[in-house]
Design a protein around this motif. Structure first.
Motif, PDB file in Angstrom:
ATOM      1  N   ALA A 131      -9.638  -6.712   0.318  1.00 43.13           N
ATOM      2  CA  ALA A 131     -10.624  -6.174  -0.619  1.00 43.13           C
ATOM      3  C   ALA A 131     -10.176  -4.843  -1.214  1.00 43.13           C
ATOM      4  O   ALA A 131     -10.409  -4.576  -2.396  1.00 43.13           O
ATOM      5  CB  ALA A 131     -11.959  -6.008   0.105  1.00 43.13           C
ATOM      6  N   GLU A 132      -9.523  -4.005  -0.400  1.00 44.21           N
ATOM      7  CA  GLU A 132      -9.086  -2.697  -0.906  1.00 44.21           C
ATOM      8  C   GLU A 132      -8.039  -2.848  -2.003  1.00 44.21           C
ATOM      9  O   GLU A 132      -8.067  -2.124  -3.006  1.00 44.21           O
ATOM     10  CB  GLU A 132      -8.508  -1.845   0.234  1.00 44.21           C
ATOM     11  CG  GLU A 132      -9.519  -1.429   1.277  1.00 44.21           C
ATOM     12  CD  GLU A 132      -9.759  -2.530   2.308  1.00 44.21           C
ATOM     13  OE1 GLU A 132      -9.092  -3.586   2.219  1.00 44.21           O
ATOM     14  OE2 GLU A 132     -10.620  -2.333   3.184  1.00 44.21           O
ATOM     15  N   LEU A 133      -7.105  -3.792  -1.848  1.00 47.41           N
ATOM     16  CA  LEU A 133      -6.086  -4.041  -2.863  1.00 47.41           C
ATOM     17  C   LEU A 133      -6.727  -4.601  -4.128  1.00 47.41           C
ATOM     18  O   LEU A 133      -6.401  -4.174  -5.245  1.00 47.41           O
ATOM     19  CB  LEU A 133      -5.032  -5.011  -2.325  1.00 47.41           C
ATOM     20  CG  LEU A 133      -4.037  -5.597  -3.323  1.00 47.41           C
ATOM     21  CD1 LEU A 133      -3.293  -4.514  -4.086  1.00 47.41           C
ATOM     22  CD2 LEU A 133      -3.051  -6.537  -2.607  1.00 47.41           C
ATOM     23  N   VAL A 134      -7.625  -5.565  -3.975  1.00 44.66           N
ATOM     24  CA  VAL A 134      -8.303  -6.168  -5.120  1.00 44.66           C
ATOM     25  C   VAL A 134      -9.046  -5.102  -5.923  1.00 44.66           C
ATOM     26  O   VAL A 134      -8.958  -5.056  -7.159  1.00 44.66           O
ATOM     27  CB  VAL A 134      -9.276  -7.270  -4.662  1.00 44.66           C
ATOM     28  CG1 VAL A 134     -10.115  -7.781  -5.835  1.00 44.66           C
ATOM     29  CG2 VAL A 134      -8.512  -8.424  -4.016  1.00 44.66           C
ATOM     30  N   GLU A 135      -9.755  -4.226  -5.222  1.00 44.53           N
ATOM     31  CA  GLU A 135     -10.527  -3.191  -5.913  1.00 44.53           C
ATOM     32  C   GLU A 135      -9.618  -2.172  -6.588  1.00 44.53           C
ATOM     33  O   GLU A 135      -9.861  -1.772  -7.736  1.00 44.53           O
ATOM     34  CB  GLU A 135     -11.446  -2.484  -4.917  1.00 44.53           C
ATOM     35  CG  GLU A 135     -12.338  -1.431  -5.579  1.00 44.53           C
ATOM     36  CD  GLU A 135     -13.232  -0.728  -4.586  1.00 44.53           C
ATOM     37  OE1 GLU A 135     -14.465  -0.937  -4.649  1.00 44.53           O
ATOM     38  OE2 GLU A 135     -12.709   0.035  -3.736  1.00 44.53           O
ATOM     39  N   PHE A 136      -8.571  -1.751  -5.892  1.00 38.18           N
ATOM     40  CA  PHE A 136      -7.653  -0.766  -6.466  1.00 38.18           C
ATOM     41  C   PHE A 136      -7.049  -1.290  -7.758  1.00 38.18           C
ATOM     42  O   PHE A 136      -7.010  -0.588  -8.780  1.00 38.18           O
ATOM     43  CB  PHE A 136      -6.545  -0.438  -5.453  1.00 38.18           C
ATOM     44  CG  PHE A 136      -5.626   0.674  -5.882  1.00 38.18           C
ATOM     45  CD1 PHE A 136      -5.830   1.969  -5.432  1.00 38.18           C
ATOM     46  CD2 PHE A 136      -4.549   0.431  -6.722  1.00 38.18           C
ATOM     47  CE1 PHE A 136      -4.984   3.003  -5.809  1.00 38.18           C
ATOM     48  CE2 PHE A 136      -3.697   1.446  -7.119  1.00 38.18           C
ATOM     49  CZ  PHE A 136      -3.919   2.741  -6.664  1.00 38.18           C
ATOM     50  N   ASP A 137      -6.569  -2.532  -7.731  1.00 35.24           N
ATOM     51  CA  ASP A 137      -5.934  -3.086  -8.928  1.00 35.24           C
ATOM     52  C   ASP A 137      -6.948  -3.291 -10.048  1.00 35.24           C
ATOM     53  O   ASP A 137      -6.626  -3.103 -11.228  1.00 35.24           O
ATOM     54  CB  ASP A 137      -5.240  -4.402  -8.581  1.00 35.24           C
ATOM     55  CG  ASP A 137      -4.155  -4.754  -9.592  1.00 35.24           C
ATOM     56  OD1 ASP A 137      -3.344  -3.864  -9.924  1.00 35.24           O
ATOM     57  OD2 ASP A 137      -4.121  -5.910 -10.057  1.00 35.24           O
ATOM     58  N   SER A 174       0.828  -1.202   0.000  1.00 37.00           N
ATOM     59  CA  SER A 174       0.000   0.000   0.000  1.00 37.00           C
ATOM     60  C   SER A 174       0.865   1.255   0.000  1.00 37.00           C
ATOM     61  O   SER A 174       0.566   2.237  -0.691  1.00 37.00           O
ATOM     62  CB  SER A 174      -0.949  -0.002   1.199  1.00 37.00           C
ATOM     63  OG  SER A 174      -0.242   0.117   2.418  1.00 37.00           O
ATOM     64  N   ASN A 175       1.953   1.242   0.762  1.00 37.47           N
ATOM     65  CA  ASN A 175       2.860   2.388   0.786  1.00 37.47           C
ATOM     66  C   ASN A 175       3.597   2.520  -0.545  1.00 37.47           C
ATOM     67  O   ASN A 175       3.723   3.622  -1.095  1.00 37.47           O
ATOM     68  CB  ASN A 175       3.861   2.244   1.937  1.00 37.47           C
ATOM     69  CG  ASN A 175       4.790   3.440   2.043  1.00 37.47           C
ATOM     70  OD1 ASN A 175       5.637   3.650   1.190  1.00 37.47           O
ATOM     71  ND2 ASN A 175       4.643   4.222   3.099  1.00 37.47           N
ATOM     72  N   PRO A 197      -9.059   3.975  -0.472  1.00 40.08           N
ATOM     73  CA  PRO A 197      -8.682   3.463   0.853  1.00 40.08           C
ATOM     74  C   PRO A 197      -7.397   2.641   0.865  1.00 40.08           C
ATOM     75  O   PRO A 197      -6.681   2.634   1.877  1.00 40.08           O
ATOM     76  CB  PRO A 197      -9.891   2.618   1.263  1.00 40.08           C
ATOM     77  CG  PRO A 197     -11.038   3.209   0.510  1.00 40.08           C
ATOM     78  CD  PRO A 197     -10.471   3.684  -0.796  1.00 40.08           C
ATOM     79  N   PHE A 198      -7.090   1.934  -0.222  1.00 36.34           N
ATOM     80  CA  PHE A 198      -5.889   1.099  -0.222  1.00 36.34           C
ATOM     81  C   PHE A 198      -4.635   1.926   0.023  1.00 36.34           C
ATOM     82  O   PHE A 198      -3.665   1.433   0.622  1.00 36.34           O
ATOM     83  CB  PHE A 198      -5.770   0.338  -1.547  1.00 36.34           C
ATOM     84  CG  PHE A 198      -4.514  -0.500  -1.640  1.00 36.34           C
ATOM     85  CD1 PHE A 198      -4.267  -1.505  -0.714  1.00 36.34           C
ATOM     86  CD2 PHE A 198      -3.584  -0.272  -2.645  1.00 36.34           C
ATOM     87  CE1 PHE A 198      -3.107  -2.266  -0.789  1.00 36.34           C
ATOM     88  CE2 PHE A 198      -2.432  -1.033  -2.726  1.00 36.34           C
ATOM     89  CZ  PHE A 198      -2.196  -2.034  -1.793  1.00 36.34           C
ATOM     90  N   VAL A 199      -4.616   3.175  -0.442  1.00 38.58           N
ATOM     91  CA  VAL A 199      -3.411   4.000  -0.282  1.00 38.58           C
ATOM     92  C   VAL A 199      -3.614   5.142   0.724  1.00 38.58           C
ATOM     93  O   VAL A 199      -2.757   6.021   0.844  1.00 38.58           O
ATOM     94  CB  VAL A 199      -2.942   4.568  -1.651  1.00 38.58           C
ATOM     95  CG1 VAL A 199      -2.480   3.451  -2.568  1.00 38.58           C
ATOM     96  CG2 VAL A 199      -4.044   5.381  -2.310  1.00 38.58           C
ATOM     97  N   TYR A 230      -5.688   4.441   3.939  1.00 35.56           N
ATOM     98  CA  TYR A 230      -6.166   3.927   5.231  1.00 35.56           C
ATOM     99  C   TYR A 230      -5.209   2.875   5.774  1.00 35.56           C
ATOM    100  O   TYR A 230      -4.902   1.884   5.090  1.00 35.56           O
ATOM    101  CB  TYR A 230      -7.566   3.330   5.073  1.00 35.56           C
ATOM    102  CG  TYR A 230      -8.177   2.849   6.364  1.00 35.56           C
ATOM    103  CD1 TYR A 230      -8.542   3.748   7.370  1.00 35.56           C
ATOM    104  CD2 TYR A 230      -8.393   1.494   6.581  1.00 35.56           C
ATOM    105  CE1 TYR A 230      -9.096   3.307   8.563  1.00 35.56           C
ATOM    106  CE2 TYR A 230      -8.950   1.036   7.761  1.00 35.56           C
ATOM    107  CZ  TYR A 230      -9.298   1.946   8.742  1.00 35.56           C
ATOM    108  OH  TYR A 230      -9.845   1.502   9.921  1.00 35.56           O
ATOM    109  N   ASN A 231      -4.719   3.085   6.979  1.00 38.94           N
ATOM    110  CA  ASN A 231      -3.791   2.148   7.633  1.00 38.94           C
ATOM    111  C   ASN A 231      -2.551   1.860   6.780  1.00 38.94           C
ATOM    112  O   ASN A 231      -2.065   0.725   6.740  1.00 38.94           O
ATOM    113  CB  ASN A 231      -4.500   0.831   7.982  1.00 38.94           C
ATOM    114  CG  ASN A 231      -5.398   0.976   9.196  1.00 38.94           C
ATOM    115  OD1 ASN A 231      -5.240   1.897   9.996  1.00 38.94           O
ATOM    116  ND2 ASN A 231      -6.362   0.070   9.327  1.00 38.94           N
ATOM    117  N   VAL A 232      -2.042   2.873   6.112  1.00 37.32           N
ATOM    118  CA  VAL A 232      -0.827   2.724   5.309  1.00 37.32           C
ATOM    119  C   VAL A 232       0.388   2.945   6.207  1.00 37.32           C
ATOM    120  O   VAL A 232       0.437   3.933   6.941  1.00 37.32           O
ATOM    121  CB  VAL A 232      -0.814   3.747   4.147  1.00 37.32           C
ATOM    122  CG1 VAL A 232       0.479   3.641   3.353  1.00 37.32           C
ATOM    123  CG2 VAL A 232      -2.022   3.531   3.246  1.00 37.32           C
ATOM    124  N   PRO A 233       1.354   2.036   6.196  1.00 42.90           N
ATOM    125  CA  PRO A 233       2.547   2.233   7.041  1.00 42.90           C
ATOM    126  C   PRO A 233       3.339   3.455   6.585  1.00 42.90           C
ATOM    127  O   PRO A 233       3.205   3.913   5.454  1.00 42.90           O
ATOM    128  CB  PRO A 233       3.342   0.940   6.840  1.00 42.90           C
ATOM    129  CG  PRO A 233       2.877   0.400   5.532  1.00 42.90           C
ATOM    130  CD  PRO A 233       1.438   0.803   5.410  1.00 42.90           C
TER     131      PRO A 233
END
Length: 337
Positions: free
Chosen positions: A289-295, A164-165, A316-318, A320-323
């Protein structure tokens, strides 16, 4: 420690070269008439009135330090002697008119990229050896490319939390380019670099490579063009959305540890995957789910439905809760040796 090498600066050819847009004098200085760009051995590069001054004597090369090679030439590690700053010294062949125009595009891209933390910085460039070679000193990224990261993972994908980061940094660099009205045109793992500080940066964004013409050349489709968008494969007009598709291909590959299409052995097979078969999709049973949707957004064949960088940067993938970059750096260093 073996002694460092100087850049080879043989006498330049004394044969003048003149065309409608370029002139090359006996000293080897190239001048571009339209933009006023000047490239020489001693005075570096002057572009739009600004000097980027380095000479071959300013840089020491590390022996046996080839970082990569490609159509442009080799990339070696060096050091700017006065500051001690490590650099990647890239050779750019300019032995014909088309390649000289590409050099202008590269310089324009490097200058335009200044100020974005997710685009590779440049220091200067200069003519060296003969009139047909230019060296460009670029920021050195000590962990190499994302293709190197993939190799270090040994067939496993990047953990989604850290991906995500990485993705956020890629999109930030691409957003900067697109806002400058620049297409990257060649996004692939080899052209995305990273370092021990957790920084991820796009490179090779300045050269307007004419990839479409390579499709007619047998044996040349494997590699760069395998990350192209369906609209490019079809020979249609393309714009910023084509870069988004390429990012989706890279994210899929980093997630799974493998290229999205199996058995791409010919252009016919590649065409079938890109233009006929269902778009690649990450398995929601194994990925968030956020990664699947983003891609899936990125790998949308219909250009009118493929979102832009601004939309994706709010996903949200990039967001929310991104290190942090520091946390990514700690993870990268933990297995990089």
């Amino acid at each position: 420690m073996p002694p460092r090498m100087m850049l080879d600066v043989d006498e330049v050819d004394t044969e003048n070269s003149v065309c409608m847009t370029w002139s090359i004098d006996p000293s080897g200085t190239m001048r571009h008439r339209k933009t006023g760009t000047k490239v020489s051995t001693k005075e570096g590069i002057t572009f739009e009135g600004t000097e980027y001054r380095l000479s071959p004597e300013d840089i020491e090369l590390e022996p046996d330090s080839h970082l990569g090679a490609g159509a442009c030439g080799v990339v070696m590690k060096g050091v700017i002697k006065q500051s001690g700053i490590p650099v990647a010294v890239k050779t750019v062949k300019v032995d014909d008119q088309a390649k000289r125009e590409q050099l202008i595009n590269e310089i324009r891209g490097l200058v335009a990229a200044d100020g974005c933390v997710n685009l590779v910085h440049w220091y200067a460039g200069f003519m060296s050896k003969r009139t047909m070679i230019v060296h460009v000193a670029l920021e050195f990224m000590d962990l190499g490319s994302l293709a190197d990261l993939k190799k270090r993972l040994g067939g496993y994908g990047v953990e989604p939390v850290y991906l995500s980061n990485i993705t956020a940094q890629i999109m930030n660099g691409l957003d900067y380019l697109h806002k400058k009205k620049m297409l990257h045109r060649d996004i692939k793992p080899e052209n995305i670099l990273h370092n021990r500080q957790g920084e991820v940066k796009l490179t090779d964004f300045g050269i307007a490579k004419d990839l479409d013409q390579t499709l007619a050349m047998a044996g040349t489709f494997v590699g760069t063009v395998t990350y192209m968008s369906p609209e490019r494969c079809l020979g249609q007009d393309y714009s910023f959305a084509s870069d988004i598709w390429s990012v989706g291909m890279v994210i899929f590959e980093l997630s799974t540890g493998r290229y999205p299409f199996a058995d791409v052995t010919s252009f016919v097979v590649l065409f079938d995957h890109l233009c006929e078969q269902p778009e690649p999709r990450l398995d929601p049973e194994y990925f968030p789910a956020e990664l699947v949707e983003f891609d899936a957004y990125c790998l949308t064949r219909d250009v009118s439905r493929r979102p832009d960088t601004e939309f994706l940067l709010a996903h949200p993938f990039v967001t929310y809760n991104v290190p942090t970059v520091e946390q990514l750096a700690e993870w990268l260093v933990s297995f990089s040796g």
